[in-house]
Write a protein that holds these residues in place. Sequence first.
Motif, PDB file in Angstrom:
ATOM      1  N   PRO A 136      20.365  28.943  52.180  1.00  0.00           N
ATOM      2  CA  PRO A 136      21.652  28.625  51.567  1.00  0.00           C
ATOM      3  C   PRO A 136      22.836  29.243  52.307  1.00  0.00           C
ATOM      4  O   PRO A 136      23.973  28.841  52.081  1.00  0.00           O
ATOM      5  N   CYS A 137      22.589  30.200  53.185  1.00  0.00           N
ATOM      6  CA  CYS A 137      23.702  30.900  53.855  1.00  0.00           C
ATOM      7  C   CYS A 137      24.377  30.033  54.916  1.00  0.00           C
ATOM      8  O   CYS A 137      25.595  29.890  54.919  1.00  0.00           O
ATOM      9  N   HIS A 138      23.583  29.457  55.831  1.00  0.00           N
ATOM     10  CA  HIS A 138      24.177  28.694  56.926  1.00  0.00           C
ATOM     11  C   HIS A 138      23.475  27.359  57.175  1.00  0.00           C
ATOM     12  O   HIS A 138      23.719  26.711  58.184  1.00  0.00           O
ATOM     13  N   GLY A 139      22.584  26.970  56.260  1.00  0.00           N
ATOM     14  CA  GLY A 139      22.002  25.631  56.326  1.00  0.00           C
ATOM     15  C   GLY A 139      20.792  25.435  57.210  1.00  0.00           C
ATOM     16  O   GLY A 139      20.395  24.297  57.457  1.00  0.00           O
ATOM     17  N   SER A 140      20.176  26.493  57.705  1.00  0.00           N
ATOM     18  CA  SER A 140      18.960  26.309  58.510  1.00  0.00           C
ATOM     19  C   SER A 140      17.849  25.756  57.618  1.00  0.00           C
ATOM     20  O   SER A 140      17.722  26.136  56.458  1.00  0.00           O
ATOM     21  N   GLN A 141      17.046  24.856  58.176  1.00  0.00           N
ATOM     22  CA  GLN A 141      15.968  24.220  57.422  1.00  0.00           C
ATOM     23  C   GLN A 141      14.671  24.316  58.205  1.00  0.00           C
ATOM     24  O   GLN A 141      14.659  24.173  59.430  1.00  0.00           O
ATOM     25  N   TYR A 142      13.581  24.535  57.461  1.00  0.00           N
ATOM     26  CA  TYR A 142      12.256  24.707  58.053  1.00  0.00           C
ATOM     27  C   TYR A 142      11.258  23.890  57.236  1.00  0.00           C
ATOM     28  O   TYR A 142      11.345  23.833  56.008  1.00  0.00           O
ATOM     29  N   ASN A 143      10.285  23.271  57.910  1.00  0.00           N
ATOM     30  CA  ASN A 143       9.284  22.512  57.164  1.00  0.00           C
ATOM     31  C   ASN A 143       8.313  23.456  56.452  1.00  0.00           C
ATOM     32  O   ASN A 143       8.480  24.677  56.471  1.00  0.00           O
ATOM     33  N   ARG A 144       7.295  22.894  55.829  1.00  0.00           N
ATOM     34  CA  ARG A 144       6.360  23.690  55.007  1.00  0.00           C
ATOM     35  C   ARG A 144       5.659  24.784  55.807  1.00  0.00           C
ATOM     36  O   ARG A 144       5.293  25.819  55.264  1.00  0.00           O
ATOM     37  N   TRP A 145       5.454  24.586  57.089  1.00  0.00           N
ATOM     38  CA  TRP A 145       4.833  25.605  57.932  1.00  0.00           C
ATOM     39  C   TRP A 145       5.862  26.536  58.556  1.00  0.00           C
ATOM     40  O   TRP A 145       5.527  27.356  59.396  1.00  0.00           O
ATOM     41  N   GLY A 146       7.112  26.417  58.155  1.00  0.00           N
ATOM     42  CA  GLY A 146       8.160  27.297  58.679  1.00  0.00           C
ATOM     43  C   GLY A 146       8.656  26.915  60.057  1.00  0.00           C
ATOM     44  O   GLY A 146       9.310  27.705  60.726  1.00  0.00           O
ATOM     45  N   GLU A 147       8.367  25.694  60.498  1.00  0.00           N
ATOM     46  CA  GLU A 147       8.850  25.234  61.805  1.00  0.00           C
ATOM     47  C   GLU A 147      10.309  24.805  61.684  1.00  0.00           C
ATOM     48  O   GLU A 147      10.696  24.164  60.707  1.00  0.00           O
ATOM     49  N   TYR A 148      11.101  25.152  62.695  1.00  0.00           N
ATOM     50  CA  TYR A 148      12.531  24.819  62.700  1.00  0.00           C
ATOM     51  C   TYR A 148      12.736  23.310  62.649  1.00  0.00           C
ATOM     52  O   TYR A 148      12.104  22.553  63.380  1.00  0.00           O
ATOM     53  N   ALA A 153      19.549  28.330  63.219  1.00  0.00           N
ATOM     54  CA  ALA A 153      18.452  29.266  63.499  1.00  0.00           C
ATOM     55  C   ALA A 153      17.928  29.055  64.921  1.00  0.00           C
ATOM     56  O   ALA A 153      17.806  27.921  65.375  1.00  0.00           O
ATOM     57  N   PRO A 154      17.588  30.128  65.638  1.00  0.00           N
ATOM     58  CA  PRO A 154      17.117  29.990  67.018  1.00  0.00           C
ATOM     59  C   PRO A 154      15.646  29.592  67.146  1.00  0.00           C
ATOM     60  O   PRO A 154      15.199  29.207  68.222  1.00  0.00           O
ATOM     61  N   ARG A 155      14.881  29.671  66.041  1.00  0.00           N
ATOM     62  CA  ARG A 155      13.438  29.363  66.090  1.00  0.00           C
ATOM     63  C   ARG A 155      12.940  29.161  64.658  1.00  0.00           C
ATOM     64  O   ARG A 155      13.707  29.233  63.709  1.00  0.00           O
ATOM     65  N   GLY A 156      11.666  28.950  64.522  1.00  0.00           N
ATOM     66  CA  GLY A 156      11.053  28.823  63.202  1.00  0.00           C
ATOM     67  C   GLY A 156      10.920  30.171  62.518  1.00  0.00           C
ATOM     68  O   GLY A 156      11.169  31.226  63.116  1.00  0.00           O
ATOM     69  N   LEU A 157      10.514  30.135  61.251  1.00  0.00           N
ATOM     70  CA  LEU A 157      10.341  31.376  60.483  1.00  0.00           C
ATOM     71  C   LEU A 157       9.270  32.267  61.121  1.00  0.00           C
ATOM     72  O   LEU A 157       8.262  31.772  61.634  1.00  0.00           O
ATOM     73  N   ASP A 158       9.508  33.576  61.066  1.00  0.00           N
ATOM     74  CA  ASP A 158       8.512  34.526  61.548  1.00  0.00           C
ATOM     75  C   ASP A 158       7.324  34.530  60.582  1.00  0.00           C
ATOM     76  O   ASP A 158       7.421  34.108  59.435  1.00  0.00           O
ATOM     77  N   ARG A 159       6.195  35.049  61.066  1.00  0.00           N
ATOM     78  CA  ARG A 159       4.960  35.034  60.291  1.00  0.00           C
ATOM     79  C   ARG A 159       4.331  36.419  60.226  1.00  0.00           C
ATOM     80  O   ARG A 159       4.704  37.314  60.974  1.00  0.00           O
ATOM     81  N   PHE A 160       3.363  36.564  59.348  1.00  0.00           N
ATOM     82  CA  PHE A 160       2.552  37.773  59.259  1.00  0.00           C
ATOM     83  C   PHE A 160       1.104  37.391  59.540  1.00  0.00           C
ATOM     84  O   PHE A 160       0.656  36.326  59.090  1.00  0.00           O
ATOM     85  N   PRO A 161       0.368  38.240  60.261  1.00  0.00           N
ATOM     86  CA  PRO A 161      -1.048  37.941  60.497  1.00  0.00           C
ATOM     87  C   PRO A 161      -1.825  37.915  59.179  1.00  0.00           C
ATOM     88  O   PRO A 161      -1.643  38.771  58.323  1.00  0.00           O
ATOM     89  N   THR A 162      -2.656  36.906  59.044  1.00  0.00           N
ATOM     90  CA  THR A 162      -3.477  36.729  57.844  1.00  0.00           C
ATOM     91  C   THR A 162      -4.935  36.803  58.234  1.00  0.00           C
ATOM     92  O   THR A 162      -5.326  36.327  59.301  1.00  0.00           O
ATOM     93  N   GLU A 163      -5.725  37.402  57.365  1.00  0.00           N
ATOM     94  CA  GLU A 163      -7.155  37.528  57.646  1.00  0.00           C
ATOM     95  C   GLU A 163      -7.935  37.256  56.359  1.00  0.00           C
ATOM     96  O   GLU A 163      -7.517  37.685  55.278  1.00  0.00           O
ATOM     97  N   VAL A 164      -9.019  36.542  56.486  1.00  0.00           N
ATOM     98  CA  VAL A 164      -9.906  36.293  55.351  1.00  0.00           C
ATOM     99  C   VAL A 164     -11.174  37.103  55.577  1.00  0.00           C
ATOM    100  O   VAL A 164     -11.864  36.931  56.592  1.00  0.00           O
ATOM    101  N   ARG A 165     -11.455  38.005  54.631  1.00  0.00           N
ATOM    102  CA  ARG A 165     -12.663  38.847  54.707  1.00  0.00           C
ATOM    103  C   ARG A 165     -13.463  38.676  53.425  1.00  0.00           C
ATOM    104  O   ARG A 165     -12.965  38.990  52.340  1.00  0.00           O
TER     105      ARG A 165
END
Length: 197
Positions: A136-148, A153-165
């Motif tokens: 809402p601040c400057h109108g950047s939009q990202y799809n469901r996977w956070g892709e620009y 915005a200069p790129r897509g959303l940053d991510r965190f490593p996920t692990e299934v144990r």
Amino acid sequence: MDARAAPAERPTRRARTGPDRRTFLRNSWLLGMGGTLGAFGLASIGFLWPRLGGGFGAEIHLGTVEGLRTAIEEGGGRFEYPAGRLYMVRYDAAQDPDGVYLDVTGGGPVMALYQKCVHLGCRVPWCASSSWFECPCHGSQYNRWGEYRFGPAPRGLDRFPTEVRNGEVYVNTSQIVTGPSRGTNVLGQPPAGSHCT
């Protein structure tokens, strides 16, 4: 005999016990300053010390894969975990034939996205009508996977490593993985409807 009376004896002063007034005030001042500085020091350490209780900056256990997938579906395509500053979304390796997100997902069926916009750091909410993340601040939009998809915005959303144990999902919020470049569109998801911004 001398009619004059003998001079009265002066009463003897009691010897002082304890500190004099100046010493008492100085010691009180030093004790007060020491207490204040000690409290400030402890508060500073408490503020700077990382919280490792399941919040941002720690490894977060989000439950079972099936439970998380259900929560994502109930959330309209995303599960929000505010304490970790993250969104969880479905990830399907079949939609990612080149394995662009394989490392960050650990091969699991979910992906963790940082809620912070990579433009100026605003929190990016989910837009239910478009099924995209829209800042809402400057109108950047990202799809469901956070892709620009659109905006400054200069790129897509940053991510965190996920692990299934053992069927349980863990997200490491102490490690931020830089989002994909602007041209990345692995998911190829168009907006489902009107935009919120």
